[in-house]
Write a protein that holds these residues in place. Structure first.
Motif, mmCIF file in Angstrom:
data_model
loop_
_atom_site.group_PDB
_atom_site.id
_atom_site.type_symbol
_atom_site.label_atom_id
_atom_site.label_comp_id
_atom_site.label_asym_id
_atom_site.label_seq_id
_atom_site.Cartn_x
_atom_site.Cartn_y
_atom_site.Cartn_z
ATOM 1 N N HIS A 147 0.814 4.091 -2.845
ATOM 2 C CA HIS A 147 0.550 5.493 -2.502
ATOM 3 C C HIS A 147 1.645 6.389 -3.069
ATOM 4 O O HIS A 147 1.352 7.465 -3.604
ATOM 5 C CB HIS A 147 0.471 5.629 -0.986
ATOM 6 C CG HIS A 147 0.295 7.034 -0.508
ATOM 7 N ND1 HIS A 147 -0.873 7.752 -0.681
ATOM 8 C CD2 HIS A 147 1.159 7.875 0.131
ATOM 9 C CE1 HIS A 147 -0.732 8.962 -0.163
ATOM 10 N NE2 HIS A 147 0.490 9.063 0.332
ATOM 11 N N THR A 148 2.887 5.949 -2.981
ATOM 12 C CA THR A 148 4.000 6.712 -3.539
ATOM 13 C C THR A 148 3.860 6.869 -5.047
ATOM 14 O O THR A 148 4.195 7.916 -5.615
ATOM 15 C CB THR A 148 5.340 6.019 -3.203
ATOM 16 O OG1 THR A 148 5.466 5.900 -1.784
ATOM 17 C CG2 THR A 148 6.525 6.807 -3.742
ATOM 18 N N VAL A 207 -1.507 7.372 3.916
ATOM 19 C CA VAL A 207 -2.048 6.131 3.367
ATOM 20 C C VAL A 207 -3.384 5.831 4.041
ATOM 21 O O VAL A 207 -3.459 5.699 5.270
ATOM 22 C CB VAL A 207 -1.079 4.956 3.577
ATOM 23 C CG1 VAL A 207 -1.681 3.661 3.024
ATOM 24 C CG2 VAL A 207 0.263 5.239 2.920
ATOM 25 N N ARG A 208 -4.446 5.729 3.256
ATOM 26 C CA ARG A 208 -5.764 5.426 3.820
ATOM 27 C C ARG A 208 -5.781 4.013 4.389
ATOM 28 O O ARG A 208 -5.255 3.074 3.785
ATOM 29 C CB ARG A 208 -6.844 5.556 2.748
ATOM 30 C CG ARG A 208 -7.065 6.966 2.234
ATOM 31 C CD ARG A 208 -8.081 6.965 1.099
ATOM 32 N NE ARG A 208 -9.389 6.490 1.540
ATOM 33 C CZ ARG A 208 -10.373 6.134 0.694
ATOM 34 N NH1 ARG A 208 -10.182 6.188 -0.616
ATOM 35 N NH2 ARG A 208 -11.525 5.728 1.168
ATOM 36 N N ASP A 236 -1.350 5.929 -6.797
ATOM 37 C CA ASP A 236 -2.564 5.141 -7.009
ATOM 38 C C ASP A 236 -3.524 5.276 -5.828
ATOM 39 O O ASP A 236 -3.081 5.382 -4.679
ATOM 40 C CB ASP A 236 -2.216 3.660 -7.175
ATOM 41 C CG ASP A 236 -1.617 3.353 -8.526
ATOM 42 O OD1 ASP A 236 -1.978 4.017 -9.504
ATOM 43 O OD2 ASP A 236 -0.774 2.433 -8.599
ATOM 44 N N PRO A 237 -4.837 5.240 -6.080
ATOM 45 C CA PRO A 237 -5.803 5.213 -4.978
ATOM 46 C C PRO A 237 -5.743 3.854 -4.293
ATOM 47 O O PRO A 237 -5.911 2.815 -4.928
ATOM 48 C CB PRO A 237 -7.150 5.427 -5.679
ATOM 49 C CG PRO A 237 -6.927 4.935 -7.079
ATOM 50 C CD PRO A 237 -5.490 5.224 -7.402
ATOM 51 N N ALA A 292 0.830 -1.209 0.000
ATOM 52 C CA ALA A 292 0.000 0.000 0.000
ATOM 53 C C ALA A 292 0.860 1.254 0.000
ATOM 54 O O ALA A 292 0.546 2.238 -0.687
ATOM 55 C CB ALA A 292 -0.932 0.000 1.209
ATOM 56 N N ARG A 293 1.946 1.242 0.766
ATOM 57 C CA ARG A 293 2.825 2.411 0.827
ATOM 58 C C ARG A 293 3.438 2.715 -0.545
ATOM 59 O O ARG A 293 3.486 3.871 -0.971
ATOM 60 C CB ARG A 293 3.925 2.179 1.860
ATOM 61 C CG ARG A 293 4.896 3.348 1.988
ATOM 62 C CD ARG A 293 5.986 3.064 2.988
ATOM 63 N NE ARG A 293 5.442 2.969 4.336
ATOM 64 C CZ ARG A 293 5.386 1.843 5.039
ATOM 65 N NH1 ARG A 293 5.850 0.713 4.540
ATOM 66 N NH2 ARG A 293 4.882 1.853 6.261
#
Length: 304
Positions: free
Chosen positions: A47-48, A76-77, A51-52, A43-44
């Protein structure tokens, strides 16, 4: 949107030392603390890349609270489900060109907590185009957890990427995920034979119950078998550093390519370069995009 699942999330602690000497006392030159676990690392990186993405999974105790707050601080959501037991810590002792990992066992998850996660996942997956299922299963989570989640994601119209090992991987494969990303050791265990040649590995992955298999062979790069063909992707030179999180960066690149429908040679070049950039990064699971772009120019992708 990409949804990443980390059922065995961790608080990653990296100690940097000039050299690790067994039995000796060390003065740590730098300490870094980050939210961790394979899906969190994915996810990290996503995010970098811009991307959603939403990171979900299980988190408990003070470590779980810290994991969630660190993700929030990075932007990060997250939509982790709270459990009672304490989430684990993973410690990496990083030298200049090597790293030693110390992984704590995961928390014990109750049946009610697992049922609560399944309900939360059913809500989240309705908004996802791609679901990434990564890492080990903590005690109490059923061995067929990834099978259940792959099927739920498919029913919701999402494509799936599976990156695990052992029984969790074997059960997940029976659901037919869209992409599975074993490393060389995991692939050899799955097919019951040593894989010393790319051709043997290509033949081996044909038996796996997945539409696409991308196997990682460390410094030797990636081997991919897809519905469009088979490729090998690699850098011509070794990259020194901390390999922790490199496989997760690879998975992030593959999920990114799946979301944006990029051609396979481009996906594989991205995956090799992002993995290498993560190895070179000073903190486990991080990536420098400028370093990634430089490395990507050197990646070779050849069709098999």
């Amino acid at each position: 949107m990409i949804l990443t699942v980390t059922l065995n999330a961790a608080l990653d602690v990296t100690y940097r030392v000039p050299a690790l000497v067994p039995g000796a006392t060390h003065r740590v030159t730098e300490v870094a603390e980050r939210a961790g676990g394979k899906g969190v690392n994915v996810a990290r990186v996503l995010h970098t890349l811009g991307d959603p993405v939403i990171a979900t999974g299980l988190a408990g105790g003070a470590c779980g609270t810290r994991i969630r707050s660190l993700l929030a601080a990075e932007g990060v959501r997250e939509a982790f489900v709270q459990i009672a037991a304490e989430s684990r810590r993973t410690v990496v002792v990083a030298e200049l060109e090597a790293a030693t990992g110390l992984w704590e066992p995961g928390p014990t998850v109750t049946p009610n907590e697992w049922s609560g996660f399944l309900s939360r996942f059913a809500d989240l997956v309705r908004g996802a185009a791609v679901v990434v299922l990564s890492g080990s299963l903590p005690p109490g989570v059923p061995a067929d957890a990834y099978l259940v989640l792959v099927e739920a994601a498919r029913d919701a119209g999402a494509r799936t990427v599976l990156d695990s090992s052992g029984a969790a991987l074997r059960h997940g494969l029976t659901a037919g995920p869209d992409l599975v990303k074993p490393n060389a050791e995991e692939l050899a265990c799955l097919v019951g034979q040593a894989l010393t040649r790319p051709a043997a590995a290509v033949d081996a992955v044909r038996a796996l119950a997945a539409r696409t298999v991308v196997a990682s062979f460390g410094p030797e790069g990636l081997l991919a078998r897809t519905e469009q063909g088979s490729w090998q992707a690699f850098l011509p030179h070794p990259v020194a550093g901390n390999p922790t999180g490199a496989g997760d960066a690879c998975v992030a690149a593959l999920a990114h390519g799946m979301l944006h429908h990029r051609p396979w040679p481009e996906r594989l070049a991205d995956a090799v370069a992002l993995s290498a950039a993560t190895v070179r990064a000073p903190v486990a699971g991080s990536v420098d995009l400028s370093d990634y772009r430089r490395l990507r120019r050197d990646v070779t992708v050849k069709e098999l």
